[in-house]
Write a protein that holds these residues in place. Sequence first.
Motif, PDB file in Angstrom:
ATOM      1  N   LEU A   1       2.398   7.026  -4.930  1.00  0.00           N
ATOM      2  CA  LEU A   1       2.000   7.424  -6.282  1.00  0.00           C
ATOM      3  C   LEU A   1       0.818   8.394  -6.249  1.00  0.00           C
ATOM      4  O   LEU A   1       0.778   9.364  -7.013  1.00  0.00           O
ATOM      5  CB  LEU A   1       1.645   6.187  -7.107  1.00  0.00           C
ATOM      6  CG  LEU A   1       2.848   5.369  -7.610  1.00  0.00           C
ATOM      7  CD1 LEU A   1       2.393   4.022  -8.159  1.00  0.00           C
ATOM      8  CD2 LEU A   1       3.625   6.138  -8.674  1.00  0.00           C
ATOM      9  N   MET A   2      -0.151   8.132  -5.364  1.00  0.00           N
ATOM     10  CA  MET A   2      -1.275   9.065  -5.224  1.00  0.00           C
ATOM     11  C   MET A   2      -0.773  10.439  -4.806  1.00  0.00           C
ATOM     12  O   MET A   2      -1.223  11.465  -5.326  1.00  0.00           O
ATOM     13  CB  MET A   2      -2.285   8.527  -4.202  1.00  0.00           C
ATOM     14  CG  MET A   2      -3.179   7.420  -4.727  1.00  0.00           C
ATOM     15  SD  MET A   2      -4.296   6.766  -3.457  1.00  0.00           S
ATOM     16  CE  MET A   2      -5.253   8.232  -3.038  1.00  0.00           C
TER      17      MET A   2
ATOM     18  N   LEU B   1      -6.216   5.522  -9.507  1.00  0.00           N
ATOM     19  CA  LEU B   1      -5.366   4.607  -8.739  1.00  0.00           C
ATOM     20  C   LEU B   1      -6.085   4.127  -7.479  1.00  0.00           C
ATOM     21  O   LEU B   1      -6.037   2.945  -7.116  1.00  0.00           O
ATOM     22  CB  LEU B   1      -4.064   5.324  -8.376  1.00  0.00           C
ATOM     23  CG  LEU B   1      -2.945   4.505  -7.736  1.00  0.00           C
ATOM     24  CD1 LEU B   1      -2.552   3.339  -8.623  1.00  0.00           C
ATOM     25  CD2 LEU B   1      -1.740   5.398  -7.484  1.00  0.00           C
ATOM     26  N   PHE B   2      -6.776   5.058  -6.830  1.00  0.00           N
ATOM     27  CA  PHE B   2      -7.535   4.742  -5.609  1.00  0.00           C
ATOM     28  C   PHE B   2      -8.654   3.737  -5.904  1.00  0.00           C
ATOM     29  O   PHE B   2      -8.826   2.752  -5.184  1.00  0.00           O
ATOM     30  CB  PHE B   2      -8.125   6.044  -5.057  1.00  0.00           C
ATOM     31  CG  PHE B   2      -8.991   5.874  -3.839  1.00  0.00           C
ATOM     32  CD1 PHE B   2      -8.437   5.617  -2.596  1.00  0.00           C
ATOM     33  CD2 PHE B   2     -10.374   5.971  -3.932  1.00  0.00           C
ATOM     34  CE1 PHE B   2      -9.235   5.464  -1.474  1.00  0.00           C
ATOM     35  CE2 PHE B   2     -11.178   5.825  -2.821  1.00  0.00           C
ATOM     36  CZ  PHE B   2     -10.603   5.572  -1.581  1.00  0.00           C
ATOM     37  N   ASN B   3      -9.394   3.970  -6.975  1.00  0.00           N
ATOM     38  CA  ASN B   3     -10.492   3.067  -7.338  1.00  0.00           C
ATOM     39  C   ASN B   3      -9.990   1.701  -7.776  1.00  0.00           C
ATOM     40  O   ASN B   3     -10.622   0.676  -7.495  1.00  0.00           O
ATOM     41  CB  ASN B   3     -11.349   3.698  -8.443  1.00  0.00           C
ATOM     42  CG  ASN B   3     -12.163   4.874  -7.933  1.00  0.00           C
ATOM     43  OD1 ASN B   3     -12.637   4.861  -6.794  1.00  0.00           O
ATOM     44  ND2 ASN B   3     -12.317   5.902  -8.749  1.00  0.00           N
TER      45      ASN B   3
ATOM     46  N   THR C   1      -4.271   6.749   3.209  1.00  0.00           N
ATOM     47  CA  THR C   1      -4.765   6.742   1.827  1.00  0.00           C
ATOM     48  C   THR C   1      -6.038   7.571   1.704  1.00  0.00           C
ATOM     49  O   THR C   1      -6.172   8.422   0.816  1.00  0.00           O
ATOM     50  CB  THR C   1      -5.076   5.294   1.374  1.00  0.00           C
ATOM     51  OG1 THR C   1      -4.058   4.412   1.825  1.00  0.00           O
ATOM     52  CG2 THR C   1      -5.183   5.212  -0.141  1.00  0.00           C
ATOM     53  N   TRP C   2      -6.987   7.336   2.597  1.00  0.00           N
ATOM     54  CA  TRP C   2      -8.285   8.018   2.548  1.00  0.00           C
ATOM     55  C   TRP C   2      -8.153   9.482   2.927  1.00  0.00           C
ATOM     56  O   TRP C   2      -8.740  10.358   2.284  1.00  0.00           O
ATOM     57  CB  TRP C   2      -9.267   7.317   3.482  1.00  0.00           C
ATOM     58  CG  TRP C   2      -9.621   5.933   3.040  1.00  0.00           C
ATOM     59  CD1 TRP C   2      -8.879   4.795   3.218  1.00  0.00           C
ATOM     60  CD2 TRP C   2     -10.794   5.533   2.309  1.00  0.00           C
ATOM     61  NE1 TRP C   2      -9.523   3.718   2.657  1.00  0.00           N
ATOM     62  CE2 TRP C   2     -10.700   4.136   2.099  1.00  0.00           C
ATOM     63  CE3 TRP C   2     -11.905   6.210   1.836  1.00  0.00           C
ATOM     64  CZ2 TRP C   2     -11.680   3.409   1.430  1.00  0.00           C
ATOM     65  CZ3 TRP C   2     -12.898   5.488   1.172  1.00  0.00           C
ATOM     66  CH2 TRP C   2     -12.772   4.108   0.967  1.00  0.00           C
ATOM     67  N   ASN C   3      -7.374   9.753   3.969  1.00  0.00           N
ATOM     68  CA  ASN C   3      -7.235  11.138   4.432  1.00  0.00           C
ATOM     69  C   ASN C   3      -6.508  12.013   3.412  1.00  0.00           C
ATOM     70  O   ASN C   3      -6.737  13.226   3.337  1.00  0.00           O
ATOM     71  CB  ASN C   3      -6.497  11.188   5.770  1.00  0.00           C
ATOM     72  CG  ASN C   3      -7.398  10.794   6.927  1.00  0.00           C
ATOM     73  OD1 ASN C   3      -8.619  10.882   6.819  1.00  0.00           O
ATOM     74  ND2 ASN C   3      -6.824  10.338   8.018  1.00  0.00           N
ATOM     75  N   MET C   4      -5.628  11.393   2.612  1.00  0.00           N
ATOM     76  CA  MET C   4      -4.922  12.137   1.577  1.00  0.00           C
ATOM     77  C   MET C   4      -5.924  12.702   0.567  1.00  0.00           C
ATOM     78  O   MET C   4      -5.858  13.878   0.193  1.00  0.00           O
ATOM     79  CB  MET C   4      -3.919  11.208   0.883  1.00  0.00           C
ATOM     80  CG  MET C   4      -3.004  11.901  -0.080  1.00  0.00           C
ATOM     81  SD  MET C   4      -1.561  10.914  -0.598  1.00  0.00           S
ATOM     82  CE  MET C   4      -2.111   9.243  -0.479  1.00  0.00           C
TER      83      MET C   4
ATOM     84  N   ILE D   1       0.829  -1.211   0.000  1.00  0.00           N
ATOM     85  CA  ILE D   1       0.000   0.000   0.000  1.00  0.00           C
ATOM     86  C   ILE D   1       0.862   1.259   0.000  1.00  0.00           C
ATOM     87  O   ILE D   1       0.423   2.325  -0.444  1.00  0.00           O
ATOM     88  CB  ILE D   1      -0.960  -0.002   1.218  1.00  0.00           C
ATOM     89  CG1 ILE D   1      -1.978   1.127   1.084  1.00  0.00           C
ATOM     90  CG2 ILE D   1      -0.206   0.123   2.520  1.00  0.00           C
ATOM     91  CD1 ILE D   1      -2.825   1.048  -0.144  1.00  0.00           C
ATOM     92  N   ILE D   2       2.120   1.140   0.438  1.00  0.00           N
ATOM     93  CA  ILE D   2       3.022   2.301   0.458  1.00  0.00           C
ATOM     94  C   ILE D   2       3.220   2.835  -0.959  1.00  0.00           C
ATOM     95  O   ILE D   2       3.280   4.050  -1.183  1.00  0.00           O
ATOM     96  CB  ILE D   2       4.381   1.927   1.089  1.00  0.00           C
ATOM     97  CG1 ILE D   2       4.209   1.657   2.587  1.00  0.00           C
ATOM     98  CG2 ILE D   2       5.408   3.040   0.889  1.00  0.00           C
ATOM     99  CD1 ILE D   2       5.459   1.163   3.280  1.00  0.00           C
TER     100      ILE D   2
END
Length: 322
Positions: free
Chosen positions: A119-120, A135-137, A150-153, A113-114
């Motif tokens: 990348l996000m 990328l998230f989807n 990830t979500w908070n970003m 996940i890193i």
Amino acid sequence: MLKYNRYVVPIRNIETIKYSIKHYHLHNKLFNISTNEDKYNPIFYNNKIKRLIDERKFKEAISIPEEMEKIGVLPDDLHYNTLISGLAKYRALKYGGQVHEMLKKKGLLQKNIIFTNSLMNLYIKCDKLSEALHLFNEMLKQDQLGNKFTWNMLLDVFLKKKQGKEAFELYKRMKLFDVEIDGHSFVKILILCIKCNLQKEVTEMIAEFLNFEEVIYLEEYNKVIDVLAKGDFIEEAKVVNHFLLTATGIEYDEEFYVSIIKNCTKSNDRETGYTLYHELKLNGLLTKFKSFLGAFEIMFHKFNDKEKEIEIRQLDISPNKK
């Protein structure tokens, strides 16, 4: 004399020899001169990636993993993450995309996940939100939920761009996937929805706000009421204000009561304001603090209640009161 590169070091005794050897290795480190030993040291390559990126030699930097593999040194998470983070720092979108493709081909993107987070972050810094969302989807399609970061970003991006609808939808997905959201983030989403005048979303979030399980501090309640009142969500402001007074379990001290009085003034909440006034008066608390009387005087002035304004001014406050 010991000679290397353009430096000449005189050798007179054994101590000088030791110093010269030490100086030689120090020179190699300072000027990035590699030895055969270095070429099999993963740390050497990580430092080399950093140096190349800082020199803006992005093409050479992204070739390092391949260079390592040719001599049998396997690049690890640290090397790739250093590469992506460095490219994000300089917003090198073109080369970041190439690293993205490299990770996909090697099947590494789904394993850590890193990489997704890095990348996000790169795409967001390069103002390519659509790429970050894609990328998230894709991550979610692979049955990976990411982590809180990830979500908070993404949430932070929507908040900064004042995209209330998108922030609310992301919040709903966080609930759906049981991703933890703290009280501070929840309040920020609610306030953004209020400012974007999203009637339906505000009504839904207010109902959840009153039953939110995470910690929400007094100043955040006050801010929500203030924004609601300014945004013409007067009835919602009254509901939150009344809830704050009756159901939060917050310690009833000077700051708490003054906040309630001020909130009544902002939201034109006469019912709660007068109820609190009579309650404090009945319990002999009205003159406990000067701030109570000052806040009530402003409230009654806003309500255009001259009689109560005069009553407040006539109340005696003894010298030992604050």
